[in-house]
Scaffold this motif. Sequence first.
Motif, PDB file in Angstrom:
ATOM      1  N   SER A 149     -19.595   5.533 -57.159  1.00 34.84           N
ATOM      2  CA  SER A 149     -18.669   5.818 -58.245  1.00 34.84           C
ATOM      3  C   SER A 149     -17.888   4.563 -58.635  1.00 34.84           C
ATOM      4  CB  SER A 149     -17.689   6.919 -57.805  1.00 34.84           C
ATOM      5  OG  SER A 149     -16.654   7.049 -58.754  1.00 34.84           O
ATOM      6  N   THR A 150     -17.549   4.458 -59.903  1.00 32.16           N
ATOM      7  CA  THR A 150     -16.708   3.345 -60.339  1.00 32.16           C
ATOM      8  C   THR A 150     -15.286   3.509 -59.818  1.00 32.16           C
ATOM      9  OG1 THR A 150     -16.302   4.494 -62.433  1.00 32.16           O
ATOM     10  CG2 THR A 150     -18.022   2.809 -62.432  1.00 32.16           C
ATOM     11  N   TYR A 151     -14.978   4.684 -59.287  1.00 31.52           N
ATOM     12  CA  TYR A 151     -13.655   4.944 -58.705  1.00 31.52           C
ATOM     13  C   TYR A 151     -13.645   4.771 -57.192  1.00 31.52           C
ATOM     14  CZ  TYR A 151     -12.978   6.952 -63.308  1.00 31.52           C
ATOM     15  OH  TYR A 151     -12.916   7.124 -64.662  1.00 31.52           O
ATOM     16  N   CYS A 152     -14.686   4.144 -56.647  1.00 33.17           N
ATOM     17  CA  CYS A 152     -14.763   3.954 -55.203  1.00 33.17           C
ATOM     18  C   CYS A 152     -13.664   2.977 -54.742  1.00 33.17           C
ATOM     19  CB  CYS A 152     -16.137   3.441 -54.797  1.00 33.17           C
ATOM     20  SG  CYS A 152     -16.487   1.780 -55.386  1.00 33.17           S
ATOM     21  N   ASP A 153     -13.475   2.925 -53.433  1.00 33.29           N
ATOM     22  CA  ASP A 153     -12.503   1.986 -52.873  1.00 33.29           C
ATOM     23  C   ASP A 153     -12.924   0.558 -53.173  1.00 33.29           C
ATOM     24  OD1 ASP A 153     -11.099   4.064 -51.751  1.00 33.29           O
ATOM     25  OD2 ASP A 153     -12.148   3.933 -49.817  1.00 33.29           O
ATOM     26  N   VAL A 154     -11.939  -0.302 -53.301  1.00 32.69           N
ATOM     27  CA  VAL A 154     -12.218  -1.718 -53.539  1.00 32.69           C
ATOM     28  C   VAL A 154     -13.023  -2.293 -52.376  1.00 32.69           C
ATOM     29  CG1 VAL A 154     -11.151  -3.989 -53.816  1.00 32.69           C
ATOM     30  CG2 VAL A 154     -10.172  -2.019 -54.980  1.00 32.69           C
ATOM     31  N   GLU A 155     -12.722  -1.860 -51.160  1.00 28.60           N
ATOM     32  CA  GLU A 155     -13.439  -2.356 -49.983  1.00 28.60           C
ATOM     33  C   GLU A 155     -14.915  -1.966 -50.029  1.00 28.60           C
ATOM     34  OE1 GLU A 155     -10.548  -0.525 -49.618  1.00 28.60           O
ATOM     35  OE2 GLU A 155      -9.229  -2.226 -49.226  1.00 28.60           O
ATOM     36  N   GLU A 156     -15.186  -0.751 -50.493  1.00 25.27           N
ATOM     37  CA  GLU A 156     -16.569  -0.279 -50.580  1.00 25.27           C
ATOM     38  C   GLU A 156     -17.348  -1.091 -51.619  1.00 25.27           C
ATOM     39  OE1 GLU A 156     -19.008   3.916 -51.203  1.00 25.27           O
ATOM     40  OE2 GLU A 156     -16.814   3.926 -51.267  1.00 25.27           O
ATOM     41  N   PHE A 157     -16.703  -1.326 -52.757  1.00 26.42           N
ATOM     42  CA  PHE A 157     -17.342  -2.128 -53.802  1.00 26.42           C
ATOM     43  C   PHE A 157     -17.542  -3.564 -53.322  1.00 26.42           C
ATOM     44  CE2 PHE A 157     -17.137  -4.893 -57.547  1.00 26.42           C
ATOM     45  CZ  PHE A 157     -18.242  -4.429 -58.230  1.00 26.42           C
ATOM     46  N   SER A 158     -16.542  -4.103 -52.654  1.00 23.89           N
ATOM     47  CA  SER A 158     -16.633  -5.462 -52.131  1.00 23.89           C
ATOM     48  C   SER A 158     -17.760  -5.586 -51.105  1.00 23.89           C
ATOM     49  CB  SER A 158     -15.293  -5.843 -51.499  1.00 23.89           C
ATOM     50  OG  SER A 158     -15.365  -7.120 -50.925  1.00 23.89           O
ATOM     51  N   VAL A 208     -30.359  -3.672 -47.531  1.00 26.18           N
ATOM     52  CA  VAL A 208     -29.102  -3.526 -48.272  1.00 26.18           C
ATOM     53  C   VAL A 208     -28.320  -2.328 -47.756  1.00 26.18           C
ATOM     54  CG1 VAL A 208     -28.111  -2.955 -50.531  1.00 26.18           C
ATOM     55  CG2 VAL A 208     -29.868  -4.711 -50.364  1.00 26.18           C
ATOM     56  N   LEU A 209     -28.978  -1.191 -47.606  1.00 24.90           N
ATOM     57  CA  LEU A 209     -28.281   0.019 -47.163  1.00 24.90           C
ATOM     58  C   LEU A 209     -27.734  -0.137 -45.741  1.00 24.90           C
ATOM     59  CD1 LEU A 209     -30.583   2.762 -48.720  1.00 24.90           C
ATOM     60  CD2 LEU A 209     -28.389   1.911 -49.573  1.00 24.90           C
ATOM     61  N   ILE A 210     -28.472  -0.799 -44.874  1.00 25.51           N
ATOM     62  CA  ILE A 210     -27.986  -1.042 -43.509  1.00 25.51           C
ATOM     63  C   ILE A 210     -26.745  -1.929 -43.540  1.00 25.51           C
ATOM     64  CG2 ILE A 210     -28.517  -2.276 -41.352  1.00 25.51           C
ATOM     65  CD1 ILE A 210     -31.381  -1.148 -41.587  1.00 25.51           C
ATOM     66  N   GLU A 211     -26.795  -2.996 -44.334  1.00 28.96           N
ATOM     67  CA  GLU A 211     -25.653  -3.910 -44.401  1.00 28.96           C
ATOM     68  C   GLU A 211     -24.425  -3.235 -45.005  1.00 28.96           C
ATOM     69  OE1 GLU A 211     -25.161  -6.953 -43.095  1.00 28.96           O
ATOM     70  OE2 GLU A 211     -27.102  -6.639 -42.153  1.00 28.96           O
ATOM     71  N   ILE A 212     -24.618  -2.396 -46.011  1.00 26.91           N
ATOM     72  CA  ILE A 212     -23.489  -1.666 -46.610  1.00 26.91           C
ATOM     73  C   ILE A 212     -22.854  -0.754 -45.557  1.00 26.91           C
ATOM     74  CG2 ILE A 212     -22.870   0.150 -48.259  1.00 26.91           C
ATOM     75  CD1 ILE A 212     -24.769  -1.175 -50.270  1.00 26.91           C
ATOM     76  N   GLU A 213     -23.689  -0.065 -44.783  1.00 27.19           N
ATOM     77  CA  GLU A 213     -23.162   0.811 -43.732  1.00 27.19           C
ATOM     78  C   GLU A 213     -22.422   0.008 -42.662  1.00 27.19           C
ATOM     79  OE1 GLU A 213     -22.893   4.148 -43.584  1.00 27.19           O
ATOM     80  OE2 GLU A 213     -23.650   4.021 -45.629  1.00 27.19           O
ATOM     81  N   LYS A 214     -22.957  -1.167 -42.301  1.00 25.59           N
ATOM     82  CA  LYS A 214     -22.275  -2.016 -41.320  1.00 25.59           C
ATOM     83  C   LYS A 214     -20.895  -2.421 -41.832  1.00 25.59           C
ATOM     84  CE  LYS A 214     -26.207  -4.300 -39.083  1.00 25.59           C
ATOM     85  NZ  LYS A 214     -26.908  -5.598 -38.948  1.00 25.59           N
ATOM     86  N   CYS A 215     -20.822  -2.770 -43.106  1.00 23.67           N
ATOM     87  CA  CYS A 215     -19.531  -3.157 -43.690  1.00 23.67           C
ATOM     88  C   CYS A 215     -18.555  -1.991 -43.674  1.00 23.67           C
ATOM     89  CB  CYS A 215     -19.716  -3.676 -45.118  1.00 23.67           C
ATOM     90  SG  CYS A 215     -20.503  -5.286 -45.216  1.00 23.67           S
ATOM     91  N   LYS A 216     -19.048  -0.782 -43.952  1.00 22.04           N
ATOM     92  CA  LYS A 216     -18.185   0.401 -43.932  1.00 22.04           C
ATOM     93  C   LYS A 216     -17.637   0.649 -42.527  1.00 22.04           C
ATOM     94  CE  LYS A 216     -20.322   3.091 -47.639  1.00 22.04           C
ATOM     95  NZ  LYS A 216     -21.114   4.297 -47.921  1.00 22.04           N
ATOM     96  N   VAL A 217     -18.513   0.551 -41.531  1.00 18.59           N
ATOM     97  CA  VAL A 217     -18.098   0.775 -40.146  1.00 18.59           C
ATOM     98  C   VAL A 217     -17.076  -0.272 -39.732  1.00 18.59           C
ATOM     99  CG1 VAL A 217     -18.892   0.732 -37.741  1.00 18.59           C
ATOM    100  CG2 VAL A 217     -20.202   1.959 -39.469  1.00 18.59           C
ATOM    101  N   ALA A 258     -15.043  -1.928 -41.663  1.00 20.68           N
ATOM    102  CA  ALA A 258     -13.791  -1.655 -42.378  1.00 20.68           C
ATOM    103  C   ALA A 258     -13.042  -0.489 -41.744  1.00 20.68           C
ATOM    104  CB  ALA A 258     -14.073  -1.374 -43.843  1.00 20.68           C
ATOM    105  N   GLU A 259     -13.761   0.529 -41.288  1.00 18.10           N
ATOM    106  CA  GLU A 259     -13.120   1.687 -40.656  1.00 18.10           C
ATOM    107  C   GLU A 259     -12.509   1.330 -39.316  1.00 18.10           C
ATOM    108  OE1 GLU A 259     -16.120   4.704 -40.469  1.00 18.10           O
ATOM    109  OE2 GLU A 259     -16.120   5.022 -42.635  1.00 18.10           O
TER     110      GLU A 259
END
Length: 197
Positions: A111-120, A183-192, A194-195
């Motif tokens: 979503s374009t309304y996602c968290d800035v961290e998620e987009f980053s 890409v999907l693995i790296e995005i998930e790593k970034c989310k983890v 950040a959490e």
Amino acid sequence: MEGFIVMATFLGVYMFYKMYKNDQEASVKMNMSVDVPVDVETNADMDTIVHETRDLVLETLRKMGCEYEEGTEGENDIRIFFTYQGERFMIEADNECYFINIYDLWWHHMSTYCDVEEFSAMQKTINQINAKASCTVLYTINLEAEEFGVHSKKNMLFVRQIPGLKDYLVSVLNDFYNIRRDVLIEIEKCKVTAEQQ
């Protein structure tokens, strides 16, 4: 004695001239391009390749058992949509060009309304993957759906002279799956990460 000096001088000048001439000829030979035998048949084929790229893509897709549909927007639509291993791809191919573009569109969105961290995290991941991948990963914004979409693209030569053309295309399509997974693995790593912070 004078005759000897004149003769020695003449002989010296003559030898110097011969050495200079040989050096010049050797220099010219070194600077010339390597002569490669020309195969007239091959060069004749090169003229016809330009006029068969799109047809060659369709022929290869049929050999791969892929169902496809050609784009319908306008007379000169160069798009071909097809499904490979359950994923819908698009190829841009024109008979007037040696190269094709392959796209794997909208395989990830947020979503374009996602968290800035998620987009980053998405941007950072895309930059890291693009630094080492054979395909280009990019994102676009769909304002109507209010989403960011992630896509992959590959530009490649596609001519009949490439040996094992079907296998060549299959290996490129398999790269799209590898890129997507990375890409999907790296995005998930970034989310983890950040959490955890």
